[in-house]
Design a protein around this motif. Structure first.
Motif, short mmCIF file in Angstrom:
data_model
loop_
_atom_site.label_atom_id
_atom_site.label_comp_id
_atom_site.label_asym_id
_atom_site.label_seq_id
_atom_site.Cartn_x
_atom_site.Cartn_y
_atom_site.Cartn_z
N SER A 1 -8.52 3.47 1.90
CA SER A 1 -7.36 2.80 2.84
C SER A 1 -6.77 1.47 2.33
CB SER A 1 -7.68 2.89 4.23
OG SER A 1 -8.47 1.63 4.48
N THR B 1 -0.64 9.44 0.23
CA THR B 1 -0.27 8.05 0.81
C THR B 1 0.52 7.60 0.13
OG1 THR B 1 -2.04 7.09 -0.28
CG2 THR B 1 -2.60 7.93 1.87
N TYR C 1 0.70 -1.00 0.01
CA TYR C 1 0.15 -0.04 0.10
C TYR C 1 0.92 1.36 -0.19
CZ TYR C 1 -3.80 3.56 1.13
OH TYR C 1 -4.23 4.38 1.10
N GLY C 2 0.70 2.33 -0.80
CA GLY C 2 1.52 3.49 -0.84
C GLY C 2 2.82 3.38 -1.95
N LEU D 1 -5.84 -6.05 3.87
CA LEU D 1 -5.94 -5.17 5.08
C LEU D 1 -4.74 -4.84 5.93
CD1 LEU D 1 -8.65 -7.55 6.68
CD2 LEU D 1 -9.09 -5.11 6.17
N GLY E 1 -1.81 -4.30 4.30
CA GLY E 1 -1.20 -3.50 3.22
C GLY E 1 0.12 -3.90 2.63
#
Lengths: 473, 99
Positions: free
Chosen positions: A207, A237, A193-194, A430, A432
């Protein structure tokens, strides 16, 4: 067309076997001819593709490097914005939406010489696990046309499996890249994530949303990820973490690497999927990896946690479709409230409405603590399970889906059964962490089964090293 | 957790969805089943656990800040380009104030 890789396109251009424009023309003709078999493309973009290919040829003529994706046809999931090219999100509500700007990932692909050849079908607003929730008809699995390609990025997986694109972009919120990659027998990557900017990705659950690549081999997926990854000031993010050489990450030795197999996952896995995964784990042992059992105790709560958080965020993100700004407005719009309500009722499909309702409910007065806040705490426990596991192992190995591609229509009337099939992919989402699906073999019916490799945050290099070794096994 | 027709209509109103009778009946059934599954979260102990709103990893404190540089905005014409109804540089909506 169906055999090409990023390397083979580059070699072909270098040896003057074809120009980028010639190759793009051929790719578009092939896609036009083959697409009716799957309905994987919603739209081809020949004008933009030929313009990009022309720039690649000019660079080559001038003796310049056309970039790591020079002349490579790339398909883009229709939830990712492409300036001037219709972007529908698989929804009637956005049937005529023409984005005024490009997603950062799209911009980076073209800057690297990639040729955007079309937009791919998907579940409406990326909500679904079978691609049957598209307002523009389902996608057929190229491997078995009576079956689904998986979802929500079903079209992006299908075009790569079918050979009508060399690589493609999908989006993953709870498994929407890995599951279709598994169902279609190709490679699909959900980065950390990101890692990849979400600027220009139509928001579902902010998210949890990721953009990631599909490819027919690990190296191509890694190359495309390297191009689109890295900090983007337009997504706060997106991470500063250095991307490194992902395209070359696959060559290393995996001897001595420690792999964890979660007991909680294997107890659910049955039939041929479980057998193939066990054989896959055996292959890793033969490659010199040390395999041990690990425990991710919060797994049983992951489905509930995911469907609370994802729907809550979706109900908020989809509030913007109000009949004012984005193309569709109900004819029954005599009053402002009527315009909002009728536009949304007529524009959204059944699954999207179900999720908006669920998300609104769990956020509503009196239920916020019991559902949303509780789910955020359990999410922390699920993430902690992985952090602890990565203290002892380099990667976690798991199935992608409890079963291979199912038949069109088979599960469409039972939303809860469809949600439960996401069990192996949503935990990684969840937390990430980076995770991917790599082909693990076929069932006796010839249906592909993917194996999932999950690593710690920003450990994509390690993940690709394992996936490449597995691919060469 | 079982849902009633009334609760479904209340939530639909919050979500600005004009559901048909048929859709309400379907929602009562589908959402009820899904919420029943979600109720299992009550079993797990989360005492002292901080809620996770965002994926966390090691990063500098100001990693999410970008330099404050001027950037050309989209412009009126492009911003209105997808509006179902626009005019005079504005979005048009049904009359809000009744005389």
């Amino acid at each position: 067309m169906t055999e090409h890789s990023i390397d083979s396109v580059r070699d072909g251009l270098k040896r003057k076997e074809f120009s980028a424009v010639e190759f793009t023309r051929r790719a578009i003709e092939f896609a036009e001819r083959e697409n009716p078999k799957t309905n994987a493309y919603l739209m081809l973009s020949p004008e933009r593709a030929l313009a990009a290919a022309g720039r690649v040829d000019e660079k080559i003529a001038a003796g310049e490097d056309p970039g790591p994706l020079g002349g490579v046809p790339v398909a883009v999931k229709d939830v990712i914005l492409t300036k001037g090219i219709r972007t529908t999100c698989g929804s009637k509500l956005l049937a005529n939406y023409i984005p005024p700007y490009d997603a950062t990932a799209v911009e980076r692909i073209e800057a690297a010489g990639g040729v955007i050849i079309g937009k791919t079908n998907c579940d409406e607003f990326a909500m679904g696990s079978s691609n049957e929730n598209s307002a523009f008809g389902p996608v057929r699995n190229p491997v078995a046309p009576d079956r689904v390609p998986g979802g929500s990025s079903g079209g992006s997986a299908a075009v790569v499996a079918q050979g009508t694109a060399v690589v493609s972009l999908g989006s993953d919120t709870g498994g929407s890249i890995r599951q279709p990659a598994s169902f279609c027998g190709i490679v699909g990557v959900t980065p950390t994530y990101g890692r990849v900017s979400r600027y220009g990705l139509v928001a579902f659950a902010s998210s949890l949303d990721h953009i990631g690549p599909f490819a027919r081999n690990v190296k191509d997926a890694a190359t495309l990820l390297e191009v689109i990854a890295g900090r983007d000031p337009l997504d706060s993010t997106s991470a500063e973490a250095p991307v490194g050489n992902l395209a070359g990450a696959g060559t290393g030795d995996v001897r001595g690497m420690k792999l964890g197999v979660p007991v909680e996952y294997m107890k659910h896995a049955t039939g041929e999927t479980a057998e193939l995964i066990s054989q896959g784990i055996e292959s890793f042992r033969r490659l010199g990896c040390e395999v041990r059992e690990i425990s991710l105790p919060a797994t049983d709560y992951a489905i509930a946690t995911y469907y609370i958080i994802a729907t809550a965020e979706a109900s908020s993100n989809l509030a913007r479709y109000d009949g004012v700004r984005y193309t569709f407005r109900s004819a029954k719009s005599d009053t402002l409230a009527g315009m909002y309500q009728n536009t949304r009722d007529e524009g959204f499909g059944a699954e999207v409405k179900r999720r908006i309702m669920l998300g609104t409910y769990v956020l509503s007065h009196g239920y916020y603590d019991a559902y949303y806040l509780k789910a955020q705490k359990v999410r922390a426990l699920i993430a902690r399970d992985f952090t602890r596991a990565f203290g002892n192992v380099d990667a976690v190995i798991a199935p992608v889906s409890p079963f291979p591609a199912f038949r069109l229509g088979e599960k469409v009337d039972d939303p809860m059964a469809m949600y439960l099939s996401d069990i192996y992919t949503i935990t990684g989402s969840l937390a990430g962490i980076p995770c991917m699906s790599v082909p693990c073999g076929n069932t006796s019916e010839g249906l592909p089964v993917g194996m999932q490799i999950l690593c710690n945050h920003f450990d994509e290099s390690k993940m690709f090293r394992l996936a490449s070794a597995f691919e060469r096994r | 957790m079982k849902l009633t027709d009334k609760e479904v209509r209340y939530v639909a109103n919050l979500a600005n969805l004009a559901l048909t009778e048929e859709e309400v009946a379907r929602m009562v059934h589908d959402l009820g089943g899904i919420l029943e599954h979600m109720d299992r979260l009550a079993e797990i102990d989360t005492e002292g656990v901080a809620p996770m709103a965002q994926v966390l990893y090691e990063a500098g404190e100001t990693a999410t800040l970008r330099p404050d540089v001027e950037r050309a905005p989209l412009g009126n014409e492009l911003a209105l380009g997808n509006a179902p109804l626009a005019g005079q540089g504005y979005f048009k909506v049904p009359k809000v104030i009744e005389r």
